[in-house]
Design a protein around this motif. Sequence first.
Motif, PDB file in Angstrom:
ATOM      1  N   ASP B 136      50.066 -34.662  51.449  1.00 36.64           N
ATOM      2  CA  ASP B 136      49.000 -33.776  51.873  1.00 36.64           C
ATOM      3  C   ASP B 136      47.961 -33.625  50.780  1.00 36.64           C
ATOM      4  OD1 ASP B 136      49.444 -31.478  54.327  1.00 36.64           O
ATOM      5  OD2 ASP B 136      50.813 -33.129  54.032  1.00 36.64           O
ATOM      6  N   GLY B 137      46.782 -33.995  51.105  1.00 37.73           N
ATOM      7  CA  GLY B 137      45.665 -33.735  50.229  1.00 37.73           C
ATOM      8  C   GLY B 137      45.753 -34.390  48.874  1.00 37.73           C
ATOM      9  N   ARG B 138      46.701 -33.982  48.113  1.00 34.89           N
ATOM     10  CA  ARG B 138      46.692 -34.407  46.717  1.00 34.89           C
ATOM     11  C   ARG B 138      47.350 -35.765  46.507  1.00 34.89           C
ATOM     12  NH1 ARG B 138      51.864 -32.520  46.760  1.00 34.89           N
ATOM     13  NH2 ARG B 138      51.904 -30.718  48.129  1.00 34.89           N
ATOM     14  N   ALA B 139      47.837 -36.345  47.548  1.00 33.78           N
ATOM     15  CA  ALA B 139      48.621 -37.543  47.329  1.00 33.78           C
ATOM     16  C   ALA B 139      47.744 -38.749  47.052  1.00 33.78           C
ATOM     17  CB  ALA B 139      49.482 -37.833  48.545  1.00 33.78           C
ATOM     18  N   SER B 140      48.020 -39.394  45.976  1.00 32.74           N
ATOM     19  CA  SER B 140      47.465 -40.721  45.789  1.00 32.74           C
ATOM     20  C   SER B 140      48.512 -41.673  46.324  1.00 32.74           C
ATOM     21  CB  SER B 140      47.232 -40.974  44.306  1.00 32.74           C
ATOM     22  OG  SER B 140      48.483 -41.086  43.670  1.00 32.74           O
ATOM     23  N   PRO B 141      48.112 -42.901  46.602  1.00 36.44           N
ATOM     24  CA  PRO B 141      49.100 -43.823  47.146  1.00 36.44           C
ATOM     25  C   PRO B 141      50.303 -43.972  46.206  1.00 36.44           C
ATOM     26  CG  PRO B 141      46.902 -44.740  47.320  1.00 36.44           C
ATOM     27  CD  PRO B 141      46.785 -43.459  46.534  1.00 36.44           C
ATOM     28  N   ASP B 142      50.093 -43.684  44.960  1.00 41.73           N
ATOM     29  CA  ASP B 142      51.190 -43.842  44.016  1.00 41.73           C
ATOM     30  C   ASP B 142      52.308 -42.848  44.260  1.00 41.73           C
ATOM     31  OD1 ASP B 142      49.823 -45.832  42.861  1.00 41.73           O
ATOM     32  OD2 ASP B 142      49.017 -44.616  41.223  1.00 41.73           O
ATOM     33  N   ASP B 143      51.962 -41.726  44.882  1.00 47.75           N
ATOM     34  CA  ASP B 143      52.984 -40.710  45.066  1.00 47.75           C
ATOM     35  C   ASP B 143      54.146 -41.207  45.898  1.00 47.75           C
ATOM     36  OD1 ASP B 143      51.675 -38.975  43.527  1.00 47.75           O
ATOM     37  OD2 ASP B 143      50.831 -37.765  45.149  1.00 47.75           O
ATOM     38  N   TRP B 144      53.808 -41.878  47.003  1.00 47.93           N
ATOM     39  CA  TRP B 144      54.913 -42.334  47.828  1.00 47.93           C
ATOM     40  C   TRP B 144      55.465 -43.663  47.341  1.00 47.93           C
ATOM     41  CZ3 TRP B 144      53.247 -46.900  49.365  1.00 47.93           C
ATOM     42  CH2 TRP B 144      51.888 -47.071  49.608  1.00 47.93           C
ATOM     43  N   SER B 145      54.654 -44.416  46.602  1.00 43.76           N
ATOM     44  CA  SER B 145      55.123 -45.746  46.248  1.00 43.76           C
ATOM     45  C   SER B 145      56.273 -45.675  45.258  1.00 43.76           C
ATOM     46  CB  SER B 145      53.982 -46.586  45.686  1.00 43.76           C
ATOM     47  OG  SER B 145      53.575 -46.040  44.460  1.00 43.76           O
ATOM     48  N   ARG B 146      56.435 -44.541  44.630  1.00 42.06           N
ATOM     49  CA  ARG B 146      57.565 -44.406  43.726  1.00 42.06           C
ATOM     50  C   ARG B 146      58.870 -44.223  44.489  1.00 42.06           C
ATOM     51  NH1 ARG B 146      55.701 -39.925  41.457  1.00 42.06           N
ATOM     52  NH2 ARG B 146      53.587 -40.340  40.777  1.00 42.06           N
ATOM     53  N   GLY B 147      58.772 -44.072  45.784  1.00 45.53           N
ATOM     54  CA  GLY B 147      59.987 -43.883  46.546  1.00 45.53           C
ATOM     55  C   GLY B 147      60.165 -42.430  46.866  1.00 45.53           C
ATOM     56  N   LYS B 148      61.354 -42.091  47.199  1.00 44.37           N
ATOM     57  CA  LYS B 148      61.588 -40.756  47.718  1.00 44.37           C
ATOM     58  C   LYS B 148      61.546 -39.705  46.615  1.00 44.37           C
ATOM     59  CE  LYS B 148      65.317 -40.280  50.012  1.00 44.37           C
ATOM     60  NZ  LYS B 148      66.070 -40.416  51.246  1.00 44.37           N
ATOM     61  N   GLU B 149      60.918 -38.598  46.945  1.00 43.06           N
ATOM     62  CA  GLU B 149      60.948 -37.472  46.036  1.00 43.06           C
ATOM     63  C   GLU B 149      61.881 -36.410  46.594  1.00 43.06           C
ATOM     64  OE1 GLU B 149      57.017 -36.352  44.489  1.00 43.06           O
ATOM     65  OE2 GLU B 149      56.328 -38.083  45.612  1.00 43.06           O
ATOM     66  N   HIS B 150      62.042 -35.365  45.853  1.00 43.98           N
ATOM     67  CA  HIS B 150      62.838 -34.206  46.274  1.00 43.98           C
ATOM     68  C   HIS B 150      64.268 -34.609  46.599  1.00 43.98           C
ATOM     69  CE1 HIS B 150      58.863 -32.573  46.517  1.00 43.98           C
ATOM     70  NE2 HIS B 150      58.541 -33.452  47.419  1.00 43.98           N
ATOM     71  N   LEU B 151      64.795 -35.518  45.805  1.00 45.61           N
ATOM     72  CA  LEU B 151      66.149 -35.981  46.054  1.00 45.61           C
ATOM     73  C   LEU B 151      67.175 -34.881  45.848  1.00 45.61           C
ATOM     74  CD1 LEU B 151      66.525 -39.581  44.666  1.00 45.61           C
ATOM     75  CD2 LEU B 151      67.111 -38.737  46.928  1.00 45.61           C
ATOM     76  N   ASP B 152      66.752 -33.843  45.114  1.00 46.34           N
ATOM     77  CA  ASP B 152      67.699 -32.766  44.830  1.00 46.34           C
ATOM     78  C   ASP B 152      67.897 -31.853  46.029  1.00 46.34           C
ATOM     79  OD1 ASP B 152      64.956 -32.392  44.365  1.00 46.34           O
ATOM     80  OD2 ASP B 152      65.355 -30.419  43.491  1.00 46.34           O
ATOM     81  N   GLU B 153      67.035 -31.970  47.027  1.00 46.49           N
ATOM     82  CA  GLU B 153      67.127 -31.041  48.146  1.00 46.49           C
ATOM     83  C   GLU B 153      68.241 -31.439  49.105  1.00 46.49           C
ATOM     84  OE1 GLU B 153      63.431 -30.915  50.190  1.00 46.49           O
ATOM     85  OE2 GLU B 153      62.344 -30.075  48.494  1.00 46.49           O
ATOM     86  N   ASP B 154      68.748 -30.455  49.823  1.00 54.23           N
ATOM     87  CA  ASP B 154      69.574 -30.752  50.985  1.00 54.23           C
ATOM     88  C   ASP B 154      69.326 -29.661  52.021  1.00 54.23           C
ATOM     89  OD1 ASP B 154      71.130 -28.520  50.360  1.00 54.23           O
ATOM     90  OD2 ASP B 154      72.491 -29.707  49.135  1.00 54.23           O
ATOM     91  N   ALA B 156      70.643 -27.031  52.665  1.00 52.58           N
ATOM     92  CA  ALA B 156      70.809 -25.647  52.250  1.00 52.58           C
ATOM     93  C   ALA B 156      69.605 -25.164  51.431  1.00 52.58           C
ATOM     94  CB  ALA B 156      72.089 -25.498  51.422  1.00 52.58           C
ATOM     95  N   SER B 157      68.728 -26.072  51.042  1.00 54.18           N
ATOM     96  CA  SER B 157      67.584 -25.677  50.207  1.00 54.18           C
ATOM     97  C   SER B 157      66.493 -25.050  51.070  1.00 54.18           C
ATOM     98  CB  SER B 157      66.963 -26.888  49.502  1.00 54.18           C
ATOM     99  OG  SER B 157      67.925 -27.823  49.141  1.00 54.18           O
ATOM    100  N   VAL B 158      65.934 -23.974  50.543  1.00 50.64           N
ATOM    101  CA  VAL B 158      64.831 -23.332  51.259  1.00 50.64           C
ATOM    102  C   VAL B 158      63.660 -24.297  51.375  1.00 50.64           C
ATOM    103  CG1 VAL B 158      63.176 -21.439  51.186  1.00 50.64           C
ATOM    104  CG2 VAL B 158      65.554 -21.057  50.489  1.00 50.64           C
ATOM    105  N   SER B 159      63.380 -25.005  50.283  1.00 45.28           N
ATOM    106  CA  SER B 159      62.231 -25.913  50.298  1.00 45.28           C
ATOM    107  C   SER B 159      62.421 -27.013  51.344  1.00 45.28           C
ATOM    108  CB  SER B 159      62.052 -26.535  48.917  1.00 45.28           C
ATOM    109  OG  SER B 159      63.231 -27.188  48.511  1.00 45.28           O
ATOM    110  N   TRP B 160      63.634 -27.484  51.478  1.00 49.18           N
ATOM    111  CA  TRP B 160      63.910 -28.554  52.442  1.00 49.18           C
ATOM    112  C   TRP B 160      63.641 -28.060  53.861  1.00 49.18           C
ATOM    113  CZ3 TRP B 160      67.325 -29.564  56.515  1.00 49.18           C
ATOM    114  CH2 TRP B 160      67.554 -30.920  56.822  1.00 49.18           C
ATOM    115  N   ARG B 161      64.067 -26.823  54.129  1.00 50.03           N
ATOM    116  CA  ARG B 161      63.913 -26.319  55.494  1.00 50.03           C
ATOM    117  C   ARG B 161      62.464 -26.005  55.816  1.00 50.03           C
ATOM    118  NH1 ARG B 161      67.996 -21.715  56.226  1.00 50.03           N
ATOM    119  NH2 ARG B 161      69.338 -22.312  54.504  1.00 50.03           N
ATOM    120  N   LYS B 162      61.681 -25.768  54.784  1.00 52.95           N
ATOM    121  CA  LYS B 162      60.282 -25.441  55.054  1.00 52.95           C
ATOM    122  C   LYS B 162      59.412 -26.672  55.259  1.00 52.95           C
ATOM    123  CE  LYS B 162      59.701 -20.861  53.181  1.00 52.95           C
ATOM    124  NZ  LYS B 162      59.324 -20.106  51.988  1.00 52.95           N
TER     125      LYS B 162
END
Lengths: 201, 596
Positions: B136-154, B156-162
Amino acid sequence: MGCSSSLPDRNAGRLGSLNNGNSMVTDSKNLRVKLVLLGDSGVGKSCIVLRFVRGQFDPTSKVTVGASFLSQTLALQDSTTVKFEIWDTAGQERYAALAPLYYRGAAVAVVVYDITSPESFVKAKYWVKELQKHANPDIVMALVGNKADLHENRSVSVQDAQDYAEKNGMFFIETSAKTADNINQLFEEIAKRLPRTTSSS
Amino acid sequence: MDSDPGPIPPDDGPSNPNPNPRLDPEPNPQEYAQEERLCSLTLEDSGYAPASNGSLPEDIYSGDEIEEEEEPAAASVSVDEVERAAGEARASSSHGGAAWRENSEQDGNAPPSPSSSGYAGERGSSGESEIEEVGDGRASPDDWSRGKEHLDEDDASVSWRKRKKHFFVLSHSGKPIYSRYGDEHKLAGFSATLQAIISFVENSGDRVKFVRAGDHQVVFLVKGPIYLVCISCTEEPYAALRGQLELIYGQMLLILTKSVNRCFQKNPKFDMTTLLGGTDAVFSSLIHSFSWNPATFLHAYTCLPLACATRLAAAAILQDVSDSGVLFAILMCKHKVVSLVGAQKASLHPDDMLLLANFILSSESFRTSESFSPICLPRYNPMAFLYAYVHFLDGDTYLTLLTTSSDAFYHLKDCRIRIEAVLVKSNVLCEAQRSMLDGGLHVEDVPVDSSIRSGSLSPHLGLDKTAAGSLSSRMGTGGPAGLWHFIYKSVYLDQYVSSEFSAPINNSNQQKRLYRAYQKLYASMHEKGTGPNKTQFRRDENYVLLCWITQDFELYAAFDPLADKALAIKVCNRVCQWVRDLENEIFLLGASPFSW
C-alpha cells in the motif's frame, strides 16, 4: 515428485543438446568442459559461480530457477586454457528430478554443501550417489564445503568431509564465496585433474 | 436527480455529432452510488451498432439492468450451506476470537450477491489505516521482491488478523501450502479450520463458494486436492476475488504442473511446501499485481507503445527463430509486450503471459545470467513442462524462448544471439527504452475536436501535445471533460491499453482504488445471469465511471465526479477513435499467435 518432464506430443524436433559441452577438446591446448554444480538450496552454488566468473559477491539471496548458464575461461601455467561451461542448478526440491538434464554429459560435477549445515552435507552425499549411478563414469567430482568464513558455526568437520571425499574418489576443498577464499583454487584444481588425452564426446 | 432523461432520438446513430444540449443537472457528488438509467430503449432500437467504429450515444442507458444495492436477493452465487459451514468453523476453531468469524451469525445467513453489494465506495480499503496491505502506497517493487514479510505473525497475532486481504493455499488434508502473511507452518490449526469448512459442505454434496462475515468475505476455490481461500475486507466483488485465486492456482501450476496432484494420490498428507521452496517472492508479487495490474482482471495483455516499423522489425526476427522449432518467442519490457510470435497453431493465453512475466520478473536469478528452466503454461497444457530460455537484454527488456525440447538450450542460445544482434542493429532496444521513459497514452492528449484528428498520426504516438490540441490547460486536471483515466480493451486482440496516471490520480493508493472500481465495473458488466451489459454510467463521491462494451472492445473510463455526462460520453467516443487511430503503435497486430 511430479516434475518428470512429460512433453506434449508436438514435435519440436531435436534442436541440439545440452551435451554439446561434453568435455570437448577444441585442440590439445584449449579445453572446453561442461561443469555442473549440485547441492542443497542456499549452500552458495550461485555465489561460488559468480565469484569465479565475475569476481562478485552479493549477500542477498537470489533463488536460482531451473539452471543458470555461465562460462569462464581459465588460463593455466602450462599455457593451456580451459573454458568452463557452467550449469548452476537450482537446489530446490522440485528441480531434483530434472538434474539429469544438466549433469548428463558433464565432465565435472561440483557438489557443494554448507559447513554450518549438516543437512546440506547429507544432501551432498545424496548427489554423489546419484552421480555415481547415472552420470558419465569418467566424471571429475569435487566436494566443496562452502561458507568457510562462518567457521565458528561449523557443524561439518573437515575430517568427515575429507574422509568421505577420499572414499568416493573426489577431491575436497573448503571455500568462501564471500571472502573469495579458495574459489580460484577450486577451479584450478579441477582443471589439473581433467583428462588431457582426447576424450570422446 | 436525473429525473428528465428525455427521449433518445431513434436515429441517434454512430456518427451523430450533436452533443446533447441539456446539461446533466447532477450537482451532488455526495449522492452515493448513483446509477442513472435514462431510458428503456432496446439495444437494437438505439441504432448504435457494435461495429468497431461505432460511437457511444450521447445519452447512455442501461440496455440491461445492472444490479443495484437494493437487490441483495439476487444472490446467484449463494450457497445453502454457508451458515452451517460458518457454524462449523466456529465450533472447530481453536482460536474462536478471529474477527472475521465473529459476525458470521448475523450476516452469514443471507449472503448478498457480492456484486450486488453495490458501489460501497472503498471504505474497506481506504478507511482504517492501522495496518495496510503490503504494497500500500509506500511499497516499492523491492518490498515484495524480498519475499514474504511478517513471518513472525500467526493467527493469534493482532496484526495478522487486522490484515485486509489474506490468501491461503492448503491441501485437502488441511496442510498449509501457502499463506500471504505469517509462516505457513504456524498456521496449521487455521488451515485445518478452513479445510473443515470446505469438506463439511462437500460432504453434503454441495460446494461452498463464499461466506460473508460482517465486513469480511471468505472466498473458496477447490482445485482437486488443492484448496485456495481468500479472506478479504476490501469490498472487491466475489468474481474478482475468485479470479485472483484462479491466478494464484495458475502460478502454482506454472511452477509445478498439475501432475503435482499425483503426489496427493500417493500420499494424501503430502507436504507441498517443500516443492514451492523459494517461490514466496513470486506469489507476493502476483498478489501485489492484483492491485496495480489491470491484466489480472481484464484477461488481456498490454503492449509497449512503439512505432509500427520498430515492432515489425522485432516480429520479423522472432518469426524467423520460431520457424526453427521454437514454440513461443516473446520479447517483453517489464510487463509490456514488445513482440510475440507463436509456432503455427500454438496460441498463448493472456493469463499465461501474465503468470510467466510475473514469474520471470519476480525471480531475481533470471537477471544474473541466461537460464534454462522448466515451466508450465497452465492454459496451454497444465500437465506438461515446457522449457524456457530466459535472457535479459537490458535492465527491463527480456527475451523468453519456449520449447518442448529439454535439450534445446544451445539452439535457443544461438537464437538469442541472432535475435539480440538484429534488435541492437535495428535500434529496437533503444526505442523500447525510450518508450518506457515516455510512457503511453496520456489523457491530456485526447484530441478535443475529432475533425482535427481524422487519422493523422503525430510522429511519436500522438504524444505530441501541441499537435493534439490539449485541453488540459483549461481544465486544470486530467483530460477533456474531466477525464482522469481510461482503459481500452480490444476484445479480438486480447490486448488492452491503459492511459498513464496523472493528477489527480497520482499516488499508488488512488491508483489501486481506481483499479478496484474498474474491477467492480468489470464484474458487474460480465456477471452471468444479468446478461451481457452494454453500457454503464455511475457517479459516486470519487468518480464518474463510464463503461461501454461492444463485440469489439471494452472501454472503462474515469472522470471527475463533477463531470458533465453528455460531455463525458462525447469524450469517450473520442478516446475510442483516438485509440483506433493509434492502433498500429499501441497494439500488436497480425503477427500475434491469436490470429492463426
